[in-house]
Design a protein around this motif. Structure first.
Motif, mmCIF file in Angstrom:
data_model
loop_
_atom_site.group_PDB
_atom_site.id
_atom_site.type_symbol
_atom_site.label_atom_id
_atom_site.label_comp_id
_atom_site.label_asym_id
_atom_site.label_seq_id
_atom_site.Cartn_x
_atom_site.Cartn_y
_atom_site.Cartn_z
ATOM 1 N N PRO A 64 29.627 -1.233 -17.549
ATOM 2 C CA PRO A 64 29.290 -1.348 -18.978
ATOM 3 C C PRO A 64 30.507 -1.249 -19.889
ATOM 4 O O PRO A 64 30.591 -1.946 -20.905
ATOM 5 C CB PRO A 64 28.326 -0.168 -19.199
ATOM 6 C CG PRO A 64 27.717 0.080 -17.862
ATOM 7 C CD PRO A 64 28.831 -0.184 -16.882
ATOM 8 N N LYS A 65 31.479 -0.412 -19.519
ATOM 9 C CA LYS A 65 32.687 -0.291 -20.333
ATOM 10 C C LYS A 65 33.570 -1.522 -20.199
ATOM 11 O O LYS A 65 34.268 -1.909 -21.144
ATOM 12 C CB LYS A 65 33.464 0.966 -19.913
ATOM 13 C CG LYS A 65 32.729 2.271 -20.179
ATOM 14 C CD LYS A 65 33.537 3.461 -19.734
ATOM 15 C CE LYS A 65 33.582 3.572 -18.229
ATOM 16 N NZ LYS A 65 34.242 4.812 -17.752
ATOM 17 N N ALA A 66 33.560 -2.156 -19.025
ATOM 18 C CA ALA A 66 34.419 -3.320 -18.792
ATOM 19 C C ALA A 66 33.864 -4.587 -19.435
ATOM 20 O O ALA A 66 34.629 -5.522 -19.699
ATOM 21 C CB ALA A 66 34.596 -3.538 -17.289
ATOM 22 N N TRP A 67 32.564 -4.650 -19.701
ATOM 23 C CA TRP A 67 31.935 -5.878 -20.185
ATOM 24 C C TRP A 67 32.575 -6.395 -21.468
ATOM 25 O O TRP A 67 32.789 -7.606 -21.634
ATOM 26 C CB TRP A 67 30.443 -5.634 -20.392
ATOM 27 C CG TRP A 67 29.718 -6.814 -20.993
ATOM 28 C CD1 TRP A 67 29.250 -6.936 -22.271
ATOM 29 C CD2 TRP A 67 29.391 -8.034 -20.325
ATOM 30 N NE1 TRP A 67 28.648 -8.148 -22.449
ATOM 31 C CE2 TRP A 67 28.718 -8.840 -21.274
ATOM 32 C CE3 TRP A 67 29.591 -8.519 -19.041
ATOM 33 C CZ2 TRP A 67 28.243 -10.117 -20.956
ATOM 34 C CZ3 TRP A 67 29.134 -9.780 -18.720
ATOM 35 C CH2 TRP A 67 28.471 -10.561 -19.670
ATOM 36 N N GLY A 68 32.885 -5.515 -22.382
ATOM 37 C CA GLY A 68 33.421 -5.950 -23.665
ATOM 38 C C GLY A 68 34.778 -6.622 -23.563
ATOM 39 O O GLY A 68 35.139 -7.443 -24.421
ATOM 40 N N GLU A 69 35.544 -6.324 -22.514
ATOM 41 C CA GLU A 69 36.887 -6.864 -22.359
ATOM 42 C C GLU A 69 36.946 -7.999 -21.334
ATOM 43 O O GLU A 69 37.971 -8.658 -21.180
ATOM 44 C CB GLU A 69 37.843 -5.749 -21.932
ATOM 45 C CG GLU A 69 39.312 -6.049 -22.140
ATOM 46 C CD GLU A 69 40.196 -4.845 -21.839
ATOM 47 O OE1 GLU A 69 41.374 -4.879 -22.209
ATOM 48 O OE2 GLU A 69 39.688 -3.868 -21.233
ATOM 49 N N ALA A 70 35.835 -8.237 -20.630
ATOM 50 C CA ALA A 70 35.848 -9.152 -19.491
ATOM 51 C C ALA A 70 35.941 -10.611 -19.912
ATOM 52 O O ALA A 70 35.476 -11.013 -20.989
ATOM 53 C CB ALA A 70 34.595 -8.945 -18.648
ATOM 54 N N TRP A 71 36.533 -11.420 -19.029
ATOM 55 C CA TRP A 71 36.483 -12.884 -19.140
ATOM 56 C C TRP A 71 35.104 -13.304 -18.664
ATOM 57 O O TRP A 71 34.813 -13.315 -17.477
ATOM 58 C CB TRP A 71 37.584 -13.489 -18.267
ATOM 59 C CG TRP A 71 37.610 -14.989 -18.238
ATOM 60 C CD1 TRP A 71 37.408 -15.828 -19.287
ATOM 61 C CD2 TRP A 71 37.844 -15.818 -17.090
ATOM 62 N NE1 TRP A 71 37.507 -17.127 -18.878
ATOM 63 C CE2 TRP A 71 37.781 -17.162 -17.543
ATOM 64 C CE3 TRP A 71 38.116 -15.563 -15.754
ATOM 65 C CZ2 TRP A 71 37.960 -18.247 -16.686
ATOM 66 C CZ3 TRP A 71 38.297 -16.622 -14.894
ATOM 67 C CH2 TRP A 71 38.227 -17.945 -15.359
ATOM 68 N N ARG A 72 34.229 -13.671 -19.599
ATOM 69 C CA ARG A 72 32.814 -13.844 -19.283
ATOM 70 C C ARG A 72 32.419 -15.260 -18.884
ATOM 71 O O ARG A 72 31.356 -15.451 -18.288
ATOM 72 C CB ARG A 72 31.965 -13.431 -20.496
ATOM 73 C CG ARG A 72 32.210 -12.012 -20.950
ATOM 74 C CD ARG A 72 31.340 -11.683 -22.153
ATOM 75 N NE ARG A 72 31.790 -10.494 -22.839
ATOM 76 C CZ ARG A 72 31.247 -10.026 -23.952
ATOM 77 N NH1 ARG A 72 30.241 -10.677 -24.527
ATOM 78 N NH2 ARG A 72 31.712 -8.929 -24.523
ATOM 79 N N ALA A 73 33.223 -16.250 -19.198
ATOM 80 C CA ALA A 73 32.811 -17.645 -19.013
ATOM 81 C C ALA A 73 32.311 -17.961 -17.602
ATOM 82 O O ALA A 73 31.255 -18.593 -17.441
ATOM 83 C CB ALA A 73 33.965 -18.574 -19.401
ATOM 84 N N PRO A 74 33.025 -17.552 -16.528
ATOM 85 C CA PRO A 74 32.550 -17.929 -15.190
ATOM 86 C C PRO A 74 31.532 -16.965 -14.592
ATOM 87 O O PRO A 74 30.974 -17.255 -13.529
ATOM 88 C CB PRO A 74 33.837 -17.905 -14.364
ATOM 89 C CG PRO A 74 34.629 -16.804 -14.980
ATOM 90 C CD PRO A 74 34.320 -16.846 -16.460
ATOM 91 N N LEU A 75 31.289 -15.826 -15.248
ATOM 92 C CA LEU A 75 30.482 -14.785 -14.612
ATOM 93 C C LEU A 75 29.060 -15.232 -14.248
ATOM 94 O O LEU A 75 28.589 -14.911 -13.149
ATOM 95 C CB LEU A 75 30.440 -13.537 -15.501
ATOM 96 C CG LEU A 75 31.713 -12.678 -15.487
ATOM 97 C CD1 LEU A 75 31.621 -11.548 -16.502
ATOM 98 C CD2 LEU A 75 31.972 -12.116 -14.094
ATOM 99 N N PRO A 76 28.329 -15.971 -15.114
ATOM 100 C CA PRO A 76 26.977 -16.396 -14.699
ATOM 101 C C PRO A 76 26.981 -17.240 -13.428
ATOM 102 O O PRO A 76 26.135 -17.053 -12.534
ATOM 103 C CB PRO A 76 26.480 -17.194 -15.910
ATOM 104 C CG PRO A 76 27.253 -16.657 -17.062
ATOM 105 C CD PRO A 76 28.597 -16.327 -16.515
#
Length: 248
Positions: A64-76
Protein backbone atom coordinates in the motif's frame (compact mmCIF):
# COMPACT_ATOMS: atom_id res chain seq x y z
CA UNK A 1 9.84 -27.03 12.26
CA UNK A 2 10.09 -30.03 14.60
CA UNK A 3 12.44 -31.81 12.20
CA UNK A 4 14.95 -28.97 11.99
CA UNK A 5 18.19 -28.89 13.95
CA UNK A 6 19.04 -25.57 15.68
CA UNK A 7 21.92 -25.06 13.23
CA UNK A 8 19.56 -25.55 10.28
CA UNK A 9 17.06 -23.10 11.72
CA UNK A 10 19.85 -20.57 12.26
CA UNK A 11 20.90 -20.93 8.62
CA UNK A 12 17.32 -20.45 7.48
CA UNK A 13 16.93 -17.27 9.53
CA UNK A 14 20.26 -15.94 8.22
CA UNK A 15 19.17 -16.56 4.61
CA UNK A 16 15.82 -14.88 5.26
CA UNK A 17 17.51 -11.84 6.81
CA UNK A 18 20.07 -11.40 4.03
CA UNK A 19 17.45 -11.98 1.34
CA UNK A 20 15.28 -9.42 3.10
CA UNK A 21 18.10 -6.88 2.86
CA UNK A 22 18.19 -7.42 -0.90
CA UNK A 23 14.42 -7.15 -1.11
CA UNK A 24 14.43 -3.87 0.80
CA UNK A 25 17.18 -2.52 -1.44
CA UNK A 26 15.91 -3.63 -4.85
CA UNK A 27 12.21 -4.36 -4.35
CA UNK A 28 12.60 -7.88 -5.72
CA UNK A 29 15.59 -9.66 -4.22
CA UNK A 30 13.91 -11.82 -1.60
CA UNK A 31 12.52 -14.84 -3.48
CA UNK A 32 15.24 -14.86 -6.13
CA UNK A 33 17.89 -15.19 -3.42
CA UNK A 34 15.96 -17.11 -0.77
CA UNK A 35 14.49 -20.03 -2.71
CA UNK A 36 17.76 -21.41 -4.14
CA UNK A 37 19.61 -20.85 -0.85
CA UNK A 38 16.83 -22.31 1.32
CA UNK A 39 16.71 -25.29 -1.05
CA UNK A 40 20.19 -26.14 0.19
CA UNK A 41 18.66 -26.77 3.63
CA UNK A 42 15.02 -27.63 2.87
CA UNK A 43 13.38 -29.64 0.12
CA UNK A 44 12.35 -27.32 -2.76
CA UNK A 45 8.61 -27.61 -1.99
CA UNK A 46 9.10 -26.49 1.61
CA UNK A 47 11.42 -23.67 0.51
CA UNK A 48 8.87 -22.47 -2.06
CA UNK A 49 6.00 -22.63 0.42
CA UNK A 50 7.83 -20.70 3.14
CA UNK A 51 8.99 -18.01 0.70
CA UNK A 52 5.49 -17.59 -0.73
CA UNK A 53 4.04 -17.01 2.73
CA UNK A 54 6.83 -14.64 3.73
CA UNK A 55 6.37 -12.67 0.49
CA UNK A 56 2.65 -12.42 1.18
CA UNK A 57 3.19 -11.18 4.74
CA UNK A 58 5.65 -8.45 3.83
CA UNK A 59 3.72 -7.57 0.67
CA UNK A 60 0.61 -6.84 2.69
CA UNK A 61 2.77 -4.60 4.87
CA UNK A 62 4.48 -2.42 2.28
CA UNK A 63 2.56 -2.66 -1.03
CA UNK A 64 0.00 0.00 0.00
CA UNK A 65 2.85 2.43 0.71
CA UNK A 66 4.59 1.59 -2.58
CA UNK A 67 1.47 2.07 -4.75
CA UNK A 68 1.67 5.85 -4.82
CA UNK A 69 5.22 5.81 -6.20
CA UNK A 70 4.92 2.78 -8.50
CA UNK A 71 5.15 2.70 -12.29
CA UNK A 72 1.55 1.59 -12.80
CA UNK A 73 1.15 1.36 -16.58
CA UNK A 74 2.16 -2.32 -17.03
CA UNK A 75 0.83 -3.59 -13.69
CA UNK A 76 -2.67 -4.70 -14.86
CA UNK A 77 -1.16 -6.74 -17.71
CA UNK A 78 1.59 -8.16 -15.53
CA UNK A 79 -0.85 -9.24 -12.84
CA UNK A 80 -3.34 -10.66 -15.38
CA UNK A 81 -0.59 -12.82 -16.88
CA UNK A 82 0.46 -13.99 -13.44
CA UNK A 83 -3.16 -14.98 -12.64
CA UNK A 84 -3.02 -17.44 -15.54
CA UNK A 85 0.54 -18.66 -15.01
CA UNK A 86 0.68 -19.17 -11.24
CA UNK A 87 -1.78 -22.11 -10.91
CA UNK A 88 -0.13 -23.86 -13.85
CA UNK A 89 3.30 -23.48 -12.28
CA UNK A 90 2.04 -24.64 -8.90
CA UNK A 91 0.55 -27.76 -10.49
CA UNK A 92 3.88 -28.47 -12.21
CA UNK A 93 5.64 -28.20 -8.85
CA UNK A 94 3.74 -31.26 -7.65
CA UNK A 95 4.95 -33.31 -10.63
CA UNK A 96 8.59 -32.26 -11.10
CA UNK A 97 11.42 -33.88 -9.13
CA UNK A 98 13.39 -31.43 -6.93
CA UNK A 99 16.56 -31.10 -9.01
CA UNK A 100 14.89 -30.19 -12.33
CA UNK A 101 12.90 -27.55 -10.41
CA UNK A 102 16.18 -26.10 -9.10
CA UNK A 103 17.63 -26.02 -12.62
CA UNK A 104 14.58 -24.22 -13.98
CA UNK A 105 14.93 -21.59 -11.24
CA UNK A 106 18.63 -21.24 -12.04
CA UNK A 107 17.99 -20.86 -15.77
CA UNK A 108 15.36 -18.18 -15.18
CA UNK A 109 17.67 -16.19 -12.94
CA UNK A 110 20.52 -16.51 -15.46
CA UNK A 111 18.33 -15.25 -18.32
CA UNK A 112 17.20 -12.25 -16.28
CA UNK A 113 20.81 -11.54 -15.33
CA UNK A 114 21.78 -11.49 -19.00
CA UNK A 115 18.87 -9.21 -19.90
CA UNK A 116 19.62 -6.68 -17.15
CA UNK A 117 23.35 -6.81 -17.90
CA UNK A 118 22.79 -6.10 -21.60
CA UNK A 119 20.55 -3.16 -20.77
CA UNK A 120 17.54 -1.76 -22.63
CA UNK A 121 19.49 -0.87 -25.77
CA UNK A 122 20.44 -4.47 -26.55
CA UNK A 123 17.79 -6.49 -24.71
CA UNK A 124 14.23 -7.19 -25.78
CA UNK A 125 13.06 -7.48 -22.18
CA UNK A 126 11.60 -3.98 -22.01
CA UNK A 127 9.88 -4.35 -25.41
CA UNK A 128 8.05 -7.59 -24.57
CA UNK A 129 4.32 -7.26 -23.98
CA UNK A 130 3.71 -7.12 -20.22
CA UNK A 131 1.01 -9.79 -20.50
CA UNK A 132 3.55 -12.36 -21.69
CA UNK A 133 6.02 -11.16 -19.08
CA UNK A 134 3.37 -11.65 -16.39
CA UNK A 135 2.56 -15.14 -17.69
CA UNK A 136 6.21 -16.18 -17.53
CA UNK A 137 6.51 -14.68 -14.05
CA UNK A 138 3.39 -16.54 -12.95
CA UNK A 139 4.73 -19.89 -14.15
CA UNK A 140 7.95 -19.35 -12.20
CA UNK A 141 5.92 -18.05 -9.25
CA UNK A 142 4.01 -21.30 -8.96
CA UNK A 143 6.91 -23.58 -9.82
CA UNK A 144 9.67 -22.03 -7.73
CA UNK A 145 8.24 -19.00 -5.87
CA UNK A 146 10.54 -16.88 -8.06
CA UNK A 147 8.32 -14.63 -10.19
CA UNK A 148 11.11 -12.08 -10.38
CA UNK A 149 13.38 -12.83 -13.34
CA UNK A 150 11.05 -11.95 -16.26
CA UNK A 151 9.42 -8.93 -14.63
CA UNK A 152 12.68 -7.63 -13.17
CA UNK A 153 14.31 -7.64 -16.61
CA UNK A 154 11.22 -5.93 -18.05
CA UNK A 155 10.97 -3.18 -15.42
CA UNK A 156 14.67 -2.49 -14.92
CA UNK A 157 15.16 -2.07 -18.68
CA UNK A 158 12.22 0.34 -19.00
CA UNK A 159 12.64 4.12 -19.07
CA UNK A 160 11.50 4.75 -15.50
CA UNK A 161 13.31 5.96 -12.39
CA UNK A 162 14.75 3.56 -9.85
CA UNK A 163 12.24 4.52 -7.15
CA UNK A 164 9.24 3.97 -9.48
CA UNK A 165 10.66 0.66 -10.72
CA UNK A 166 11.31 -0.57 -7.18
CA UNK A 167 7.79 0.40 -6.05
CA UNK A 168 6.20 -1.32 -9.08
CA UNK A 169 8.07 -4.52 -8.27
CA UNK A 170 6.92 -4.40 -4.64
CA UNK A 171 3.27 -4.09 -5.74
CA UNK A 172 3.59 -6.84 -8.35
CA UNK A 173 5.23 -9.29 -5.97
CA UNK A 174 2.55 -8.68 -3.35
CA UNK A 175 -0.04 -9.69 -5.97
CA UNK A 176 1.90 -12.78 -7.07
CA UNK A 177 2.40 -13.85 -3.46
CA UNK A 178 -1.36 -13.71 -2.91
CA UNK A 179 -1.93 -15.77 -6.08
CA UNK A 180 0.69 -18.34 -5.11
CA UNK A 181 -0.72 -18.67 -1.59
CA UNK A 182 -4.24 -19.32 -2.88
CA UNK A 183 -3.01 -21.82 -5.47
CA UNK A 184 -0.67 -23.53 -3.01
CA UNK A 185 -3.33 -24.01 -0.36
CA UNK A 186 -5.86 -25.25 -2.92
CA UNK A 187 -3.41 -27.77 -4.38
CA UNK A 188 -2.07 -28.92 -1.01
CA UNK A 189 1.44 -27.58 -1.65
CA UNK A 190 1.29 -25.17 1.33
CA UNK A 191 0.36 -26.43 4.79
CA UNK A 192 0.53 -25.55 8.48
CA UNK A 193 4.20 -26.55 8.96
CA UNK A 194 5.10 -24.09 6.21
CA UNK A 195 3.10 -21.38 7.96
CA UNK A 196 4.95 -22.08 11.22
CA UNK A 197 8.33 -21.79 9.49
CA UNK A 198 7.26 -18.55 7.78
CA UNK A 199 6.09 -17.11 11.09
CA UNK A 200 9.47 -17.92 12.64
CA UNK A 201 11.27 -16.19 9.78
CA UNK A 202 9.08 -13.09 9.48
CA UNK A 203 10.91 -10.96 12.09
CA UNK A 204 14.21 -11.67 10.32
CA UNK A 205 12.64 -10.68 7.00
CA UNK A 206 11.26 -7.42 8.39
CA UNK A 207 14.61 -6.52 9.95
CA UNK A 208 16.47 -7.25 6.73
CA UNK A 209 13.97 -5.36 4.58
CA UNK A 210 14.19 -2.30 6.83
CA UNK A 211 17.98 -2.30 6.50
CA UNK A 212 17.73 -2.72 2.73
CA UNK A 213 15.25 0.15 2.40
CA UNK A 214 17.63 2.39 4.32
CA UNK A 215 20.46 1.42 1.99
CA UNK A 216 18.25 2.27 -1.00
CA UNK A 217 17.54 5.74 0.36
CA UNK A 218 21.25 6.34 0.99
CA UNK A 219 22.46 4.74 -2.24
CA UNK A 220 22.57 5.61 -5.93
CA UNK A 221 21.22 4.23 -9.22
CA UNK A 222 24.57 2.50 -9.75
CA UNK A 223 24.29 0.70 -6.40
CA UNK A 224 20.71 -0.30 -7.21
CA UNK A 225 21.62 -1.88 -10.55
CA UNK A 226 24.72 -3.62 -9.17
CA UNK A 227 22.69 -5.09 -6.33
CA UNK A 228 20.11 -6.38 -8.83
CA UNK A 229 22.82 -8.04 -10.89
CA UNK A 230 24.42 -9.58 -7.80
CA UNK A 231 21.11 -11.06 -6.61
CA UNK A 232 20.43 -12.68 -9.96
CA UNK A 233 23.98 -14.03 -10.29
CA UNK A 234 24.13 -15.61 -6.82
CA UNK A 235 20.68 -17.13 -7.25
CA UNK A 236 21.49 -18.69 -10.62
CA UNK A 237 24.79 -20.10 -9.37
CA UNK A 238 23.44 -21.58 -6.14
CA UNK A 239 20.38 -23.23 -7.69
CA UNK A 240 22.33 -24.48 -10.71
CA UNK A 241 25.07 -26.12 -8.65
CA UNK A 242 22.57 -27.81 -6.35
CA UNK A 243 20.47 -29.08 -9.25
CA UNK A 244 23.47 -30.41 -11.16
CA UNK A 245 24.81 -32.12 -8.04
CA UNK A 246 21.50 -33.91 -7.61
CA UNK A 247 21.47 -35.11 -11.21
CA UNK A 248 25.10 -36.27 -11.16
Amino acid sequence: MSGLEPFQLGLILAVVFLSGVLRGLTGFGFAIAAVPLLSLVLEPRAAVAAVVLLQLAIGLTDAPKAWGEAWRAPLPWLIAGAVVGTPAGMAALRLLPPDPARLIAAAAAALALAAVWRGPARSGAARAHPGWVGLASGLLNGLAAIPGPPVVAHVLNASVGEASARAALIVFFAATAALATLSGVALGVIGWPDAALAAAGFPALMAGAALGARLFRLGSPTLYRRAALAVLAVSALAAGLKGLAGLA
